[in-house]
Write a protein that holds these residues in place. Structure first.
Motif, mmCIF file in Angstrom:
data_model
loop_
_atom_site.group_PDB
_atom_site.id
_atom_site.type_symbol
_atom_site.label_atom_id
_atom_site.label_comp_id
_atom_site.label_asym_id
_atom_site.label_seq_id
_atom_site.Cartn_x
_atom_site.Cartn_y
_atom_site.Cartn_z
ATOM 1 N N ARG A 176 9.977 -5.930 2.605
ATOM 2 C CA ARG A 176 8.873 -6.653 2.166
ATOM 3 C C ARG A 176 7.397 -5.828 3.113
ATOM 4 O O ARG A 176 6.422 -5.217 2.351
ATOM 5 C CB ARG A 176 8.519 -8.122 2.469
ATOM 6 C CG ARG A 176 9.033 -8.909 1.628
ATOM 7 C CD ARG A 176 8.656 -10.605 1.790
ATOM 8 N NE ARG A 176 8.960 -11.075 3.201
ATOM 9 C CZ ARG A 176 10.132 -11.956 3.313
ATOM 10 N NH1 ARG A 176 11.067 -11.703 2.320
ATOM 11 N NH2 ARG A 176 10.357 -12.042 4.668
ATOM 12 N N ASP A 177 7.641 -5.326 4.255
ATOM 13 C CA ASP A 177 6.939 -4.494 5.051
ATOM 14 C C ASP A 177 6.689 -3.263 4.337
ATOM 15 O O ASP A 177 5.536 -2.608 4.399
ATOM 16 C CB ASP A 177 7.171 -4.524 6.582
ATOM 17 C CG ASP A 177 7.010 -5.939 7.113
ATOM 18 O OD1 ASP A 177 6.441 -6.808 6.682
ATOM 19 O OD2 ASP A 177 7.680 -6.125 8.429
ATOM 20 N N HIS A 178 7.822 -2.622 3.908
ATOM 21 C CA HIS A 178 7.730 -1.339 3.326
ATOM 22 C C HIS A 178 6.877 -1.564 2.087
ATOM 23 O O HIS A 178 6.514 -0.354 1.772
ATOM 24 C CB HIS A 178 9.557 -0.887 3.152
ATOM 25 C CG HIS A 178 9.299 0.397 2.331
ATOM 26 N ND1 HIS A 178 8.891 1.658 3.031
ATOM 27 C CD2 HIS A 178 9.595 0.856 1.262
ATOM 28 C CE1 HIS A 178 9.093 2.697 2.176
ATOM 29 N NE2 HIS A 178 9.447 2.046 1.041
ATOM 30 N N SER A 179 7.420 -2.395 1.308
ATOM 31 C CA SER A 179 6.789 -2.439 -0.119
ATOM 32 C C SER A 179 5.020 -2.656 0.118
ATOM 33 O O SER A 179 4.252 -1.922 -0.464
ATOM 34 C CB SER A 179 7.024 -3.692 -0.764
ATOM 35 O OG SER A 179 6.500 -4.043 -2.014
ATOM 36 N N ALA A 180 4.766 -3.427 1.124
ATOM 37 C CA ALA A 180 3.353 -3.754 1.440
ATOM 38 C C ALA A 180 2.738 -2.333 1.787
ATOM 39 O O ALA A 180 1.540 -2.058 1.427
ATOM 40 C CB ALA A 180 3.142 -4.561 2.469
ATOM 41 N N SER A 181 3.261 -1.609 2.528
ATOM 42 C CA SER A 181 2.958 -0.401 3.173
ATOM 43 C C SER A 181 2.709 0.500 2.126
ATOM 44 O O SER A 181 1.533 1.480 1.869
ATOM 45 C CB SER A 181 3.574 0.179 4.262
ATOM 46 O OG SER A 181 3.458 1.495 4.730
ATOM 47 N N THR A 182 3.646 0.677 1.158
ATOM 48 C CA THR A 182 3.446 1.721 0.071
ATOM 49 C C THR A 182 2.490 1.250 -0.837
ATOM 50 O O THR A 182 1.698 2.125 -1.500
ATOM 51 C CB THR A 182 5.005 1.332 -0.592
ATOM 52 O OG1 THR A 182 6.093 1.873 0.062
ATOM 53 C CG2 THR A 182 4.748 2.546 -1.854
ATOM 54 N N ARG A 183 2.207 -0.311 -0.949
ATOM 55 C CA ARG A 183 1.129 -0.459 -1.714
ATOM 56 C C ARG A 183 -0.421 -0.413 -1.307
ATOM 57 O O ARG A 183 -1.214 0.049 -2.077
ATOM 58 C CB ARG A 183 1.363 -2.134 -2.161
ATOM 59 C CG ARG A 183 0.384 -2.789 -3.211
ATOM 60 C CD ARG A 183 0.590 -4.165 -3.156
ATOM 61 N NE ARG A 183 -0.244 -4.963 -4.238
ATOM 62 C CZ ARG A 183 -0.169 -4.975 -5.427
ATOM 63 N NH1 ARG A 183 1.022 -4.466 -5.968
ATOM 64 N NH2 ARG A 183 -0.984 -5.642 -6.216
ATOM 65 N N GLU A 184 -0.398 -0.266 -0.123
ATOM 66 C CA GLU A 184 -1.818 0.142 0.552
ATOM 67 C C GLU A 184 -1.952 1.595 0.375
ATOM 68 O O GLU A 184 -3.168 1.921 0.221
ATOM 69 C CB GLU A 184 -1.889 -0.449 2.187
ATOM 70 C CG GLU A 184 -1.950 -1.830 2.217
ATOM 71 C CD GLU A 184 -3.023 -2.433 1.325
ATOM 72 O OE1 GLU A 184 -4.291 -1.836 1.597
ATOM 73 O OE2 GLU A 184 -2.779 -3.316 0.765
ATOM 74 N N ARG A 185 -0.777 2.431 0.607
ATOM 75 C CA ARG A 185 -1.189 3.768 0.487
ATOM 76 C C ARG A 185 -1.327 4.181 -1.063
ATOM 77 O O ARG A 185 -2.340 4.921 -1.092
ATOM 78 C CB ARG A 185 0.349 4.580 0.786
ATOM 79 C CG ARG A 185 0.545 4.608 2.187
ATOM 80 C CD ARG A 185 1.700 5.843 2.687
ATOM 81 N NE ARG A 185 2.871 5.553 1.799
ATOM 82 C CZ ARG A 185 3.806 4.789 2.357
ATOM 83 N NH1 ARG A 185 3.688 4.125 3.492
ATOM 84 N NH2 ARG A 185 5.071 4.783 1.726
ATOM 85 N N GLU A 188 -5.180 3.509 -1.360
ATOM 86 C CA GLU A 188 -5.966 4.394 -0.986
ATOM 87 C C GLU A 188 -6.059 5.629 -1.926
ATOM 88 O O GLU A 188 -7.281 6.052 -2.340
ATOM 89 C CB GLU A 188 -5.516 5.037 0.450
ATOM 90 C CG GLU A 188 -5.631 3.816 1.575
ATOM 91 C CD GLU A 188 -5.002 4.269 2.654
ATOM 92 O OE1 GLU A 188 -4.522 5.328 2.911
ATOM 93 O OE2 GLU A 188 -5.001 3.559 3.767
#
Length: 472
Positions: A176-185, A188
């Motif tokens: 979930r953390d990896h998916s959220a990080s990818t979504r934020e990138r 941007e």
């Protein structure tokens, strides 16, 4: 998604707050002369604002003073209407009187002008409401677009509490953390515009059945049958299809879709009807084409019938539209006609009385043509200079050339049919025929249009009655 209630606003304050002097000054930027017509239109527009400030019981008694503009073709009647439409942010509709026919004949029913005005008002109010919720709509559209670019991870299957692979496990949390990080990138990159050319697949509504008519000249609402309610699956436009589009286009599409969800369309319809009733303007052009005594046969059979059909609309009646009932008592009507063959007194007396303000527009001559060629923001000389300038060629009109063009246009008008300022279009096209044809092959350079050049291109044609009649 919750619907945001919006206050009803019947008239846009930015347009109605213009004083008559300011309205005339705006019209002067585009229309040469015709001061009487501009003053009449400016006073009528300002009176709409004044009426809005009266007590409701008195405002109900103040009827609009409809205007009849009389003048030959090509003197600015229709141009004043076009510019008025941009000045008046109120609902504005321009119609041709010759489109309408008496009930029972093939053609449009006169009540359709009110229906069209309501549709324009609905579009105006919808755009205003969409602008008010634009920020929230963009946020929602951004989330939907990110879902398309990075589909959410499927929820893990239920696992025993003691299992290391359940929803609360360390592995699941890392995913979930990896998916959220990818979504934020991705967010941007999306906001920076780096994904604009990427193609995504978006579901769009199928609008192939948006427009429907049963018979020529009779819309669904005109015959009182709402087939969209009877057959919703066939006419509601609820079907969707997938369409591939660039991210930039998809974002605009989704923003509009999300804004539509945030708007109360019932409130939009109520505000639009109120705006039409209190501030609507209908410009009826070519009204002289329906003037004339009843002949009882031939192409003029329904002329007086059309006048009698228009009369209750101008007097004040209630018209049924798909958005609700609309009263026309306070809609401002501006009619215009050349009245070459007929005259205003050929209109039926009842209709004449409903246009108390009559303005006569003067025919245009050489001096007015010079001003038309040079003064307005979109003057013909400026248009052609800009057009030829796209080829890298600088076009320069000498003052004596402009005066010569105006003089020749006046001569042709006097010797053939007087079509006013429209003659300048044909004269200019003929004058710049060679320049327009060869400009793309010339490369960078300058062309000077002087008086000898005008004479060389136009003088022979102007001298010949036959040539000027058929070419200019």
């Amino acid at each position: 998604m919750p619907v945001i209630p919006m206050p009803d606003t019947s008239v846009a304050p930015s347009s109605t707050a213009l004083t008559p002097r300011e309205i005339v000054a705006e019209l002067d930027k585009y229309v040469v002369g015709q001061a009487k017509a501009k003053r009449a239109v400016a006073i009528a527009l300002r009176n709409r604002y004044r009426r809005q400030r009266l007590a409701p019981d008195l405002a109900e008694e103040v009827a609009p003073k409809n205007i009849l503009m009389i003048g030959p073709t090509g003197v600015g009647k229709t141009e004043i209407a076009r510019r008025l439409a941009r000045l008046a942010q109120s609902p504005f509709l321009k119609v041709e009187a010759s489109k309408f026919t008496e009930v029972g004949y093939v053609g449009r029913d006169v009540e359709s002008m009110v229906r069209d005005l309501v549709e324009i008002a609905v579009k105006l109010v919808t755009e205003e409401r969409q602008e008010e919720v634009r920020d929230r709509a963009r946020q929602a559209a951004e989330e939907r677009l990110l879902d398309l670019l990075l589909p959410p991870s499927p929820a893990p299957a239920a696992a025993p509490p003691s299992s290391p692979f359940g929803a609360d496990s360390t592995e699941a949390q890392v995913t979930r953390d990896h998916s959220a990080s990818t979504r934020e990138r991705l967010r941007e990159q999306l906001q920076a515009g780096r994904l604009d050319t990427k193609v995504v697949e978006v579901e769009v509504r199928d609008r192939s059945t948006q427009s429907f008519e049963l018979i020529q000249g009779s819309s669904v609402e005109e015959i009182g049958i709402n087939l969209r309610d009877m057959l919703p699956g066939m006419f509601s436009g609820g079907r969707t299809r997938k369409r591939r589009m660039a991210v930039s286009e998809a974002f605009d599409h989704l923003t509009t879709e999300e804004a539509q969800k945030l708007i109360d369309m019932d409130g939009v319809a109520r505000a639009a009807i109120d705006r039409v009733e209190q501030a609507g303007i209908i410009f009826i052009d070519e009204i002289d084409k329906i003037a004339g005594k009843e002949g009882g046969h031939g192409p003029d059979v329904s002329r007086e019938g059309v006048q009698r059909d228009i009369l209750p609309i101008v007097e004040g009646t209630t018209v049924n539209t798909k958005h609700g009932m609309v009263r026309t008592d306070h809609i401002l009507f501006i009619a215009a006609g050349a009245f070459h063959v007929s005259k205003p007194s050929d209109l039926i007396p009842e209709l004449q009385g409903r246009f108390p303000i009559r303005v006569e527009l003067e025919a245009l001559g050489r001096d007015e043509f010079v001003r038309i060629l040079t003064e307005p923001q979109g003057a013909l000389t400026k248009q052609y200079t800009a057009l030829i300038g796209t080829e890298g060629v600088t076009l320069e009109f000498r003052p004596e050339a402009v005066e010569r063009i105006a003089e020749l246009a006046t001569v042709v008008n006097d010797r053939t049919e007087n079509i006013g300022a429209r003659r300048l279009h044909t004269v200019m096209e003929r004058l710049l025929d060679e320049v327009s044809f060869h400009a793309s092959d010339m490369g960078a350079g300058q062309i000077v249009i002087d008086s000898p050049y005008v004479d060389r291109m136009l003088a022979d044609i102007v001298k010949s009655d036959d040539l000027s009649r058929y070419i200019l």
